[in-house]
Each structure stands twice: as C-alpha cells, then as structure tokens.
Design a protein around this motif. Structure first.
Motif, mmCIF file in Angstrom:
data_model
loop_
_atom_site.group_PDB
_atom_site.id
_atom_site.type_symbol
_atom_site.label_atom_id
_atom_site.label_comp_id
_atom_site.label_asym_id
_atom_site.label_seq_id
_atom_site.Cartn_x
_atom_site.Cartn_y
_atom_site.Cartn_z
ATOM 1 N N GLU A 143 0.934 -0.964 0.168
ATOM 2 C CA GLU A 143 -0.070 -0.073 -0.052
ATOM 3 C C GLU A 143 0.918 1.230 -0.043
ATOM 4 N N VAL A 190 2.710 7.114 -6.788
ATOM 5 C CA VAL A 190 2.127 8.034 -7.198
ATOM 6 C C VAL A 190 2.721 9.530 -6.798
ATOM 7 N N ARG A 228 0.529 -0.311 -10.529
ATOM 8 C CA ARG A 228 0.038 0.127 -11.846
ATOM 9 C C ARG A 228 -1.598 0.577 -11.632
ATOM 10 N N GLN A 229 -2.112 0.017 -10.751
ATOM 11 C CA GLN A 229 -3.624 0.373 -10.490
ATOM 12 C C GLN A 229 -3.755 1.638 -9.922
ATOM 13 N N ALA A 230 -2.764 1.989 -8.874
ATOM 14 C CA ALA A 230 -2.728 3.270 -8.223
ATOM 15 C C ALA A 230 -2.188 4.281 -9.285
ATOM 16 N N GLU A 281 -2.895 4.327 -12.681
ATOM 17 C CA GLU A 281 -4.034 4.273 -13.335
ATOM 18 C C GLU A 281 -5.155 5.438 -12.704
ATOM 19 N N GLU A 282 -5.369 5.107 -11.366
ATOM 20 C CA GLU A 282 -6.475 5.571 -10.758
ATOM 21 C C GLU A 282 -6.408 7.069 -10.577
ATOM 22 N N ASN A 283 -4.979 7.615 -10.398
ATOM 23 C CA ASN A 283 -4.678 8.857 -10.179
ATOM 24 C C ASN A 283 -4.283 9.668 -11.466
ATOM 25 N N ASN A 284 -4.514 8.892 -12.671
ATOM 26 C CA ASN A 284 -4.244 9.505 -13.954
ATOM 27 C C ASN A 284 -2.860 9.674 -14.370
ATOM 28 N N SER A 303 -1.179 7.534 -16.285
ATOM 29 C CA SER A 303 -1.323 6.430 -17.221
ATOM 30 C C SER A 303 -0.044 6.256 -17.836
#
Ligand code: PBG
Length: 324
Positions: free
Chosen positions: A146, A153, A177-179, A181-184, A186
């Motif tokens: 986490e 990020v 990767r997911q974090a 993506e979620e925070n733009n 990419s």
C-alpha cells in the motif's frame, strides 16, 4: 596443414573484428544511478565506492546536465533520508516535499528530456533498514505494498517518468499500476526489479544511503541466489501485473539469469551492475591488479551480451568516455 574453416580469419585485424562484433555498447544502454542528500553544494565521496558521490540537489542538477550532454538518457534516483525522519511506516517517503520529490522536480525542470527513474522501496526511510513495514521481526507484505503504491503516485506527480520498485514484495507491480491508473498517471512506466537476489554485493550501496538492515537480513523477500526457475516466474508475474521493463539484480553473478529471462520475455530487460561489482573493480585497479578501463568495458559488454537491453551502472560516464 589444410583447414576448411579458419576462425581466426575474422579476428586478424581491428577492422574485421569491428565489422563482425556482435555486441556494441551505446550511451542509450545506460541508466545512471544518483545518490542525493540534503544541503547545498555538497559533493561527498562514498568511501566504499571510490569515485562515486552523494550530491545535494543543486549539484545533482549540474551532474544531470553533464550526463545529458554526454548522451546519457536516464537517471535512477536514490535519496539519503535523515535519521530523524525515518520510521516504520515510510512516512517521509510520501512527503510531497521530501528530498526525492524535490529532486525529481528540480531535475525535470532543468533537463526535461532526461528520463527520471525513481527507486521505490522503504529501506532508506525505514528505522529498521528494511524494505517494508516491520511487525514482530517480520516484513509485512500487503501493508508495505500500500505504501509503495502511494509512493509511486507521489513520484509520478513530482514528474518521474518511471518508478522502479526494488523491494520484492508480492503483488506490488499490480498495485502500483492500478494506483497510477486511478490517479491519472497512465503514462508513468514501471521498471520492476523482478529478480532481485539477496546478495552480499549490495554492501557499498547500503553504506552510501546508510540503509543496512538493523536486524536480520533480506532473505524473506529477496531471492535465494541458488534459484533460477523462480526468477522466471517472478519476472513473468511482474509483466502480467504491468511492468514495462524488468530487471535482474545483481548482474555479474547472474548472467545466466539475464539470458534466461531475455529468452523468456518480450519486454526490455535491464540488469543492475551493482555497488559491490563497482567496488571490486575499483579495489583491484587501485592495487594495480587489473586495468580499470578494460575491466569496465569487458564487464559491461558481458552484461549486454548476456541479454540486458539496459544496464544500470556506476560506470556509465566512464563507459561513454571509453566508447567515444
Ligand atoms: C534497496 C536497494 C538496494 C539496491 C538498490 N535498491 C540494496 C538492498 O536491497 O539492500 C542496491 C544497489 C547497489 O548495490 O548498487 N531497495
């Protein structure tokens, strides 16, 4: 004696050797690790890495300008965290005005084209000197992941082009990767230390950052040097989770692993020619037992020949000078 084939024909002059050479080093191959410290106008030599320095941000920026002018295209940032900011949660790693975040911004600002890769791991920030959060002498996996995702990020928002998780927790590439993506973020890449071994050759690096583990060792997360198949599994999982570039570390004792992974994957492969590998060449050269420049080039060409597309190395500037 009549011979049908004479292999020495292709070795008889510099010209023919150059023409049939299979592996050519280029400045594009190298990733330059940089150690950053607080302060101004600081350049301090790392005693176990002669000829390599910790620098304050202003001096780092100067160095990055020089690296870019030499044709080098990426730097890998490590910071030395003040002892009083270390804890067991990686708090300082997430500070938007932390040394890492300020360094990223300063370098981006000064040399925007330089690719900035950042080390993502808790050890420089950990009061225990471990790459994760510690509980009852254990390194917690999921709680650490986490923090690594949040740290990634934070680096991306400061301007990092690639984050480079070097911790070996399970599932961190997918979480990062997911974090992102979620925070733009990419467009932020991940260079994963996919096969990182529990090596004795990291010693000088730990001196550089004062990040040696306070208890135990790193064998519950870094890989057993005896294992090969596991390296392929680790690397393939990282690619499935979203790694753009994978890394093998160390390089020299693991050239077979570099080749196996190069044959098994379809993403760029990097290798880390680490601090102990640097120190051994420096020490032997100082004793007059080997020729330093030749040892540098032979080392780097062997890592590339083994299959590394990219090499993180403290010899990057020497190599560029030597390959002219
Ligand atoms: C820690 C980290 C280490 C290195 C890069 N990141 C050391 C370790 O795992 O203890 C080593 C680099 C080198 O030795 O040159 N996350």
């Amino acid at each position: 004696m009549y011979l049908q084939r004479r292999n020495r024909i292709l070795r008889q002059s510099p010209a023919i050797r150059a023409m049939v050479r299979e592996t050519i080093l280029s400045p594009n191959d190298f990733i330059v690790p940089l150690f950053i410290v607080e302060g101004e106008n600081v350049i301090s030599e790392i005693s176990s890495m002669p000829g390599y320095y910790r620098r304050s941000i202003d001096q780092t920026v100067k160095e990055v300008k020089e690296l870019w002018a030499m044709g080098l295209k990426s730097v890998l940032l490590f910071i030395k965290c003040d002892d009083k900011l270390k804890d067991n949660k990686g708090t300082e790693a997430l500070n938007p005005n932390g040394l890492m975040q300020r360094s990223i911004r300063a370098i981006k600002n000064a040399v925007p084209e330089m690719l900035i890769m950042t080390d993502v791991a808790l050890d420089p920030f950990s009061s225990y000197g471990h790459d994760g959060i510690v509980e009852n002498n254990e390194i917690l996996n999921d709680a650490t992941v986490e923090v690594l995702a949040a740290m990634s990020v934070s680096h991306a928002s400061a301007g990092a082009d690639f984050v480079a998780p070097s911790d070996m927790m399970d599932g961190r590439i997918g979480a990062i990767r997911q974090a992102l993506e979620e925070n733009n973020y990419s467009k932020t890449g991940i260079m994963s230390y996919s096969a990182k071994y529990a090596s004795c050759f990291y010693g000088p690096f730990r001196d550089a950052l004062d990040s040696a583990p306070g208890f135990g060792d790193k064998k519950t997360y870094q890989m057993d040097p005896a294992n090969r198949i596991e390296a392929i599994r680790e690397t393939i999982m990282d690619i499935e989770e979203g790694a753009d570039i994978v890394m093998i570390k160390p390089a020299l004792s693991y050239l077979d692993i570099i080749r196996e992974i190069k044959n098994a994957v379809d993403v760029p492969v990097s290798a880390y020619n680490i601090s102990g590998e640097y120190a051994m060449i420096k020490a032997a050269a100082k004793m007059g037992w080997i020729e330093e420049d030749k040892a540098i080039l032979e080392t780097l060409v062997s890592i590339k020949r083994a299959g590394a597309d990219l090499i993180a190395t403290y010899f990057a500037k020497d190599a560029v000078r030597l390959i002219g």
